[in-house]
Write a protein that holds these residues in place. Structure first.
Motif, PDB file in Angstrom:
ATOM      1  N   PRO A 265      -3.044  10.590 -16.849  1.00 33.99           N
ATOM      2  CA  PRO A 265      -3.320  10.657 -15.406  1.00 33.99           C
ATOM      3  C   PRO A 265      -3.208  12.082 -14.871  1.00 33.99           C
ATOM      4  CG  PRO A 265      -1.750   8.910 -15.920  1.00 33.99           C
ATOM      5  CD  PRO A 265      -1.882   9.736 -17.156  1.00 33.99           C
ATOM      6  N   VAL A 266      -4.069  12.400 -13.908  1.00 33.26           N
ATOM      7  CA  VAL A 266      -4.043  13.690 -13.226  1.00 33.26           C
ATOM      8  C   VAL A 266      -3.846  13.411 -11.740  1.00 33.26           C
ATOM      9  CG1 VAL A 266      -5.331  15.776 -12.664  1.00 33.26           C
ATOM     10  CG2 VAL A 266      -5.565  14.748 -14.942  1.00 33.26           C
ATOM     11  N   GLY A 267      -2.679  13.756 -11.204  1.00 33.02           N
ATOM     12  CA  GLY A 267      -2.405  13.495  -9.796  1.00 33.02           C
ATOM     13  C   GLY A 267      -2.185  12.017  -9.535  1.00 33.02           C
ATOM     14  N   ASP A 268      -2.187  11.671  -8.257  1.00 34.08           N
ATOM     15  CA  ASP A 268      -1.943  10.296  -7.844  1.00 34.08           C
ATOM     16  C   ASP A 268      -3.251   9.550  -7.616  1.00 34.08           C
ATOM     17  OD1 ASP A 268       0.822  10.713  -7.819  1.00 34.08           O
ATOM     18  OD2 ASP A 268       0.771  11.486  -5.753  1.00 34.08           O
ATOM     19  N   ALA A 269      -3.218   8.252  -7.828  1.00 26.46           N
ATOM     20  CA  ALA A 269      -4.373   7.407  -7.539  1.00 26.46           C
ATOM     21  C   ALA A 269      -4.592   7.315  -6.034  1.00 26.46           C
ATOM     22  CB  ALA A 269      -4.168   6.020  -8.128  1.00 26.46           C
ATOM     23  N   VAL A 270      -5.847   7.175  -5.622  1.00 25.24           N
ATOM     24  CA  VAL A 270      -6.187   7.041  -4.201  1.00 25.24           C
ATOM     25  C   VAL A 270      -6.929   5.722  -3.992  1.00 25.24           C
ATOM     26  CG1 VAL A 270      -6.283   9.521  -3.799  1.00 25.24           C
ATOM     27  CG2 VAL A 270      -8.354   8.312  -4.484  1.00 25.24           C
ATOM     28  N   GLN A 271      -6.712   5.108  -2.850  1.00 23.93           N
ATOM     29  CA  GLN A 271      -7.379   3.855  -2.526  1.00 23.93           C
ATOM     30  C   GLN A 271      -8.795   4.131  -2.035  1.00 23.93           C
ATOM     31  OE1 GLN A 271      -5.173   0.974  -0.141  1.00 23.93           O
ATOM     32  NE2 GLN A 271      -7.047   0.417   0.949  1.00 23.93           N
ATOM     33  N   ILE A 272      -9.765   3.366  -2.567  1.00 28.84           N
ATOM     34  CA  ILE A 272     -11.152   3.561  -2.138  1.00 28.84           C
ATOM     35  C   ILE A 272     -11.775   2.295  -1.557  1.00 28.84           C
ATOM     36  CG2 ILE A 272     -11.590   5.516  -3.669  1.00 28.84           C
ATOM     37  CD1 ILE A 272     -12.970   3.577  -5.604  1.00 28.84           C
ATOM     38  N   LEU A 273     -11.097   1.153  -1.684  1.00 32.23           N
ATOM     39  CA  LEU A 273     -11.641  -0.093  -1.135  1.00 32.23           C
ATOM     40  C   LEU A 273     -10.510  -1.105  -1.025  1.00 32.23           C
ATOM     41  CD1 LEU A 273     -14.761  -0.786  -0.539  1.00 32.23           C
ATOM     42  CD2 LEU A 273     -14.533  -2.414  -2.425  1.00 32.23           C
ATOM     43  N   ASP A 274     -10.688  -2.112  -0.150  1.00 28.19           N
ATOM     44  CA  ASP A 274      -9.747  -3.232  -0.084  1.00 28.19           C
ATOM     45  C   ASP A 274     -10.498  -4.446   0.461  1.00 28.19           C
ATOM     46  OD1 ASP A 274      -7.453  -4.728  -0.314  1.00 28.19           O
ATOM     47  OD2 ASP A 274      -6.259  -3.528   1.086  1.00 28.19           O
ATOM     48  N   ARG A 275      -9.870  -5.580   0.359  1.00 25.85           N
ATOM     49  CA  ARG A 275     -10.457  -6.822   0.845  1.00 25.85           C
ATOM     50  C   ARG A 275     -10.483  -6.840   2.361  1.00 25.85           C
ATOM     51  NH1 ARG A 275      -7.398  -9.638   3.534  1.00 25.85           N
ATOM     52  NH2 ARG A 275      -8.985 -11.304   3.593  1.00 25.85           N
ATOM     53  N   ASP A 276     -11.430  -7.588   2.917  1.00 28.13           N
ATOM     54  CA  ASP A 276     -11.395  -7.944   4.328  1.00 28.13           C
ATOM     55  C   ASP A 276     -11.745  -9.424   4.420  1.00 28.13           C
ATOM     56  OD1 ASP A 276     -14.251  -8.238   4.352  1.00 28.13           O
ATOM     57  OD2 ASP A 276     -14.473  -6.102   4.758  1.00 28.13           O
ATOM     58  N   ASP A 277     -11.869  -9.954   5.597  1.00 27.73           N
ATOM     59  CA  ASP A 277     -12.078 -11.391   5.749  1.00 27.73           C
ATOM     60  C   ASP A 277     -13.345 -11.879   5.047  1.00 27.73           C
ATOM     61  OD1 ASP A 277      -9.756 -11.592   7.180  1.00 27.73           O
ATOM     62  OD2 ASP A 277     -10.728 -11.624   9.152  1.00 27.73           O
ATOM     63  N   SER A 278     -14.353 -11.021   4.932  1.00 27.02           N
ATOM     64  CA  SER A 278     -15.601 -11.430   4.290  1.00 27.02           C
ATOM     65  C   SER A 278     -15.460 -11.584   2.775  1.00 27.02           C
ATOM     66  CB  SER A 278     -16.708 -10.415   4.590  1.00 27.02           C
ATOM     67  OG  SER A 278     -16.454  -9.179   3.934  1.00 27.02           O
ATOM     68  N   ASP A 279     -14.364 -11.057   2.210  1.00 22.64           N
ATOM     69  CA  ASP A 279     -14.161 -11.072   0.766  1.00 22.64           C
ATOM     70  C   ASP A 279     -13.280 -12.226   0.288  1.00 22.64           C
ATOM     71  OD1 ASP A 279     -15.551  -8.555   0.452  1.00 22.64           O
ATOM     72  OD2 ASP A 279     -13.749  -7.587   1.228  1.00 22.64           O
ATOM     73  N   GLY A 280     -12.801 -13.061   1.227  1.00 22.86           N
ATOM     74  CA  GLY A 280     -11.884 -14.102   0.826  1.00 22.86           C
ATOM     75  C   GLY A 280     -10.538 -13.514   0.421  1.00 22.86           C
ATOM     76  N   PRO A 281      -9.924 -14.038  -0.647  1.00 23.52           N
ATOM     77  CA  PRO A 281      -8.566 -13.622  -0.984  1.00 23.52           C
ATOM     78  C   PRO A 281      -8.460 -12.279  -1.691  1.00 23.52           C
ATOM     79  CG  PRO A 281      -9.325 -15.237  -2.563  1.00 23.52           C
ATOM     80  CD  PRO A 281     -10.384 -15.143  -1.497  1.00 23.52           C
ATOM     81  N   LEU A 282      -9.599 -11.698  -2.130  1.00 26.22           N
ATOM     82  CA  LEU A 282      -9.460 -10.504  -2.963  1.00 26.22           C
ATOM     83  C   LEU A 282     -10.782  -9.774  -3.137  1.00 26.22           C
ATOM     84  CD1 LEU A 282     -10.907 -11.389  -5.881  1.00 26.22           C
ATOM     85  CD2 LEU A 282      -8.778 -12.644  -6.147  1.00 26.22           C
ATOM     86  N   VAL A 283     -10.659  -8.524  -3.601  1.00 24.71           N
ATOM     87  CA  VAL A 283     -11.745  -7.817  -4.280  1.00 24.71           C
ATOM     88  C   VAL A 283     -11.210  -7.437  -5.658  1.00 24.71           C
ATOM     89  CG1 VAL A 283     -12.963  -6.934  -2.260  1.00 24.71           C
ATOM     90  CG2 VAL A 283     -11.036  -5.625  -3.175  1.00 24.71           C
TER      91      VAL A 283
ATOM     92  N   VAL B 229      -8.237  11.175 -14.544  1.00 27.50           N
ATOM     93  CA  VAL B 229      -7.577  11.331 -15.834  1.00 27.50           C
ATOM     94  C   VAL B 229      -8.098  12.591 -16.513  1.00 27.50           C
ATOM     95  CG1 VAL B 229      -7.085   8.884 -16.190  1.00 27.50           C
ATOM     96  CG2 VAL B 229      -9.273   9.812 -16.954  1.00 27.50           C
ATOM     97  N   ALA B 230      -7.335  13.051 -17.501  1.00 27.86           N
ATOM     98  CA  ALA B 230      -7.711  14.249 -18.244  1.00 27.86           C
ATOM     99  C   ALA B 230      -8.899  13.956 -19.157  1.00 27.86           C
ATOM    100  CB  ALA B 230      -6.519  14.747 -19.049  1.00 27.86           C
ATOM    101  N   GLU B 231      -9.367  14.975 -19.861  1.00 26.46           N
ATOM    102  CA  GLU B 231     -10.517  14.832 -20.740  1.00 26.46           C
ATOM    103  C   GLU B 231     -10.291  13.783 -21.818  1.00 26.46           C
ATOM    104  OE1 GLU B 231     -12.853  17.658 -23.951  1.00 26.46           O
ATOM    105  OE2 GLU B 231     -12.225  18.563 -22.064  1.00 26.46           O
ATOM    106  N   ASP B 232      -9.007  13.549 -22.162  1.00 22.26           N
ATOM    107  CA  ASP B 232      -8.713  12.547 -23.186  1.00 22.26           C
ATOM    108  C   ASP B 232      -8.915  11.120 -22.697  1.00 22.26           C
ATOM    109  OD1 ASP B 232      -6.506  12.155 -21.530  1.00 22.26           O
ATOM    110  OD2 ASP B 232      -5.017  12.785 -23.020  1.00 22.26           O
ATOM    111  N   GLY B 233      -9.160  10.933 -21.385  1.00 16.71           N
ATOM    112  CA  GLY B 233      -9.364   9.613 -20.820  1.00 16.71           C
ATOM    113  C   GLY B 233      -8.101   8.798 -20.689  1.00 16.71           C
ATOM    114  N   VAL B 234      -6.972   9.390 -20.995  1.00 14.78           N
ATOM    115  CA  VAL B 234      -5.698   8.678 -21.089  1.00 14.78           C
ATOM    116  C   VAL B 234      -4.655   9.202 -20.111  1.00 14.78           C
ATOM    117  CG1 VAL B 234      -3.751   8.228 -22.636  1.00 14.78           C
ATOM    118  CG2 VAL B 234      -6.088   8.068 -23.504  1.00 14.78           C
TER     119      VAL B 234
END
Length: 326
Positions: A211-229, A204-209
């Motif tokens: 958006p700058v560009g597209d969001a990127v995925q950095i994590l997701d659930r796997d079997d050890s996490d149950g239904p979600l993170v 996000v920009a300096e205003d914190g509000v």
């Protein structure tokens, strides 16, 4: 995160405790986490004000859309008789306001990120953003007309948390609420095929509000996490990014706080595979929804105390890639 009504098993699972007067400070324990706010105050985010005091913000409860508590020393906390966000944006209902997080901008004002129910798709949520009218961290906060992220076709966006990087760049991490469109079972995502619940990073920009560009995925659930993170919170310690998050369903004894690390803000993030807080440790029940100070030495999180989710505090120490509770 979800509201607490109707949770029956927790009455038996949680240890009985006497409840002091509403909003009264609680003395900390000598070691490990301590009960900081003995009231329904889930998903706590916090920030330090110019006065040196700490200010915590909680999911809707106690008649407030966004709750506020304060502490002079991070040990004893008092629930304030104040509504942090007295007005709503046109896109949201008045039903749910979850997981608030507050950051301070360069101009001295504060930005509040929160999850609100979308009028266009009831029971699904967007990440809203509001800015303080003044430099008072308790608000009032005025919501933007448009949400920061919705992704309703993927289940919605929730659990946003702000982050200021070393170079001055600002980011928001949040969860895509895929389990809200799951196929039933645990947190609506315990029946195959399980739906993705990724954690995304949005610059996000300096205003914190803005958006700058597209969001990127950095994590997701796997079997050890149950239904979600969910409940992501990002800090930088030394040259390592620490992403704290919760796994499993918030009503499940398996709900916990874990962390992953990366040498770059966009990842890849490596899960530690360890639980920072879990049911049974320090008499906790379903601890989660944690927020860590940017300095990496203190944390607020919630856990069940009877049929409510109270806020607990803890002192931490980061040793290399490890996180230790003091």
């Amino acid at each position: 995160m979800r509201p607490t009504q109707g949770i029956r098993w927790l009455l038996a699972a949680a240890a009985a405790a006497a409840v002091p007067a509403f909003g009264s400070p609680i003395a900390p324990r000598s070691a490990g986490p301590w009960l900081a706010i003995d009231s329904d105050f889930p998903d706590p985010g916090f920030v330090q004000g110019d006065d040196g005091a700490w200010y915590a913000f909680g999911t809707n409860g106690n008649g407030r859309t966004v709750q506020v508590a304060t502490s002079p020393d991070f040990e004893t906390w008092t629930l304030l008789d104040k509504e942090a966000m007295p007005t709503l944006a046109g896109w949201e209902t008045a039903v749910d306001h979850w997981a608030p997080d507050v950051v301070r901008r360069n101009d001295g004002k504060f930005v509040l990120y929160y999850s609100g129910e979308a009028k266009s798709d009831l029971r699904h949520h967007c990440v809203g953003v509001a800015v303080s009218e003044t430099t008072d961290p308790t608000g009032p906060y005025i919501p933007n007309a448009e949400p920061l992220s919705c992704r309703l076709e993927q289940g919605g966006s929730i659990d946003a948390s702000g982050f200021l990087d070393r170079d001055g760049s600002r980011y928001v991490v949040f969860k895509v609420d895929g389990n809200s469109i799951g196929h039933g079972g645990d947190c609506n995502n315990g029946v195959a095929p399980l739906v993705s619940t990724p954690i995304l990073l949005q610059k996000v920009a300096e205003d914190g509000v803005t958006p700058v560009g597209d969001a990127v995925q950095i994590l997701d659930r796997d079997d050890s996490d149950g239904p979600l993170v969910e409940a992501p919170n990002l800090i930088l310690h030394g040259d390592t990014y620490f992403l704290f998050y919760s796994t499993h369903c918030y009503t499940d004894p398996k709900y916990d706080v874990r962390w992953a690390t990366a040498s770059s803000i966009t990842g890849p993030y490596t899960k530690s595979g360890r639980q920072l807080f879990a049911t049974g440790q320090w008499n906790l029940t379903s601890p989660g929804g944690g927020t860590v100070c940017g300095c990496g030495d203190r944390m607020l999180f919630h856990g069940f105390c009877g049929d409510r989710r109270c806020t607990y505090a803890a002192n931490l120490e980061i040793r290399g890639l490890d996180v230790v509770v003091l």
